[in-house]
Design a protein around this motif. Structure first.
Motif, mmCIF file in Angstrom:
data_model
loop_
_atom_site.group_PDB
_atom_site.id
_atom_site.type_symbol
_atom_site.label_atom_id
_atom_site.label_comp_id
_atom_site.label_asym_id
_atom_site.label_seq_id
_atom_site.Cartn_x
_atom_site.Cartn_y
_atom_site.Cartn_z
ATOM 1 N N THR A 168 -2.736 -5.788 6.104
ATOM 2 C CA THR A 168 -1.608 -6.361 6.621
ATOM 3 C C THR A 168 -1.564 -6.746 8.068
ATOM 4 N N THR A 198 -4.806 4.131 7.701
ATOM 5 C CA THR A 198 -5.092 4.032 6.336
ATOM 6 C C THR A 198 -4.324 3.026 5.625
ATOM 7 N N CYS A 199 -4.967 2.147 5.035
ATOM 8 C CA CYS A 199 -4.291 0.957 4.282
ATOM 9 C C CYS A 199 -3.544 0.135 5.199
ATOM 10 N N ASN A 240 3.900 -2.376 18.035
ATOM 11 C CA ASN A 240 2.719 -3.509 17.470
ATOM 12 C C ASN A 240 1.350 -3.162 17.983
ATOM 13 N N ILE A 241 0.574 -2.893 16.723
ATOM 14 C CA ILE A 241 -0.735 -2.351 16.686
ATOM 15 C C ILE A 241 -1.520 -3.441 17.733
ATOM 16 N N LYS A 278 -7.011 10.402 1.681
ATOM 17 C CA LYS A 278 -6.222 10.488 2.922
ATOM 18 C C LYS A 278 -6.298 11.644 3.743
ATOM 19 N N ASP A 308 4.462 2.006 14.329
ATOM 20 C CA ASP A 308 4.452 0.887 13.266
ATOM 21 C C ASP A 308 5.489 0.005 13.675
ATOM 22 N N GLY A 368 0.156 2.097 12.207
ATOM 23 C CA GLY A 368 0.636 1.784 10.847
ATOM 24 C C GLY A 368 1.122 2.812 10.044
ATOM 25 N N TYR A 384 8.292 1.898 -1.168
ATOM 26 C CA TYR A 384 6.982 2.053 -1.150
ATOM 27 C C TYR A 384 6.382 3.274 -1.183
#
Ligand SMILES: C[S@@+](CC[C@H](N)C(=O)[O-])C[C@H]1O[C@@H](n2cnc3c(N)ncnc32)[C@H](O)[C@@H]1O
Length: 199
Positions: free
Chosen positions: A112, A107-108, A90-91, A28, A63, A43, A15
């Motif tokens: 997902t 961010t990003c 978990n968000i 960012k 995350d 995340g 990643y």
């Protein structure tokens, strides 16, 4: 959910290589500079934003990928940070009381999150009244020609990474009940946006 979670854990080791080659780093940093008080980064992944935090900021990062969190932990050790706490969570179902944080950063991430509306509602819940959520996210464009390209690329990204290029993240943020939402286009017309949502 398991699918996205395990995909990120499987590719955690590559990643950073990919992330460092994306033209998002400056943005960012700008997003991190907007944070204040008690901060939640959702995340947080492998900790791409850790280098931008001030040493005295109070940061909790969550995350659901253990593989990504392991890499973030290594960065915390290397950067010698003792102001950042990492939690596997978990968000969409956070284990924090209502009104806990002054700022939330994403961010990003919402390309997902399996059920994005649940995650954004959770961010609204854990923010203090007057607190701000900062989203630096890519999403579906208002341009149909850009969306043709995104639809094609989406076939690959959803399979490989569990990442959708066609999420309507700003629309979802505007729907859930923040008191004020502002949005700035950042890249590829309006594909990448910096959104500030106040509770
Ligand atoms: C594309 S990475 C972005 C990581 C980091 N924010 C960055 O800017 O490099 C997306 C991250 O969101 C995490 N994620 C996605 N859905 C999640 C959820 N429901 N709960 C917790 N983490 C989630 C993934 O595990 C992954 O680490």
């Amino acid at each position: 959910m398991k699918n996205t979670q395990s995909k990120y854990t499987r590719m955690a080791h590559i990643y950073d290589w990919v992330e460092q080659r994306m033209p998002m780093n400056d943005f960012k940093k700008q997003a991190v500079n907007l944070l204040q008080g008690k901060i939640l980064e959702v995340g947080i992944g492998s900790g791409a934003n850790l280098k931008f935090y001030k040493k005295d900021s109070d940061v909790t990062g969550i995350d659901f990928s253990t593989g990504m969190l392991e890499i973030a932990k290594e960065k915390i050790n290397t950067l010698n940070l003792n102001n950042v706490k990492l939690i596997e969570m978990n968000i969409e179902n956070m284990n924090f009381p209502d009104n806990t944080f002054d700022s939330v950063l994403s961010t990003c991430v919402f390309c997902t999150v399996p059920n994005p509306k649940n995650g954004i509602l959770e961010i609204l819940r854990v923010l203090k009244p007057g607190g701000k959520a900062i989203f630096l996210e890519h999403m579906k464009s208002s341009s149909s020609s850009i969306n043709i390209f995104l639809k094609f690329m989406n076939i690959i990204t959803t399979k490989a990474l569990g990442t959708s290029l066609l999420r309507e993240t700003e629309k979802t943020i505007r729907e859930v009940g923040f008191s004020k939402v502002t949005s700035k286009n950042i890249m590829m017309k309006d594909v990448v946006r910096l959104i500030i949502a106040e509770k």
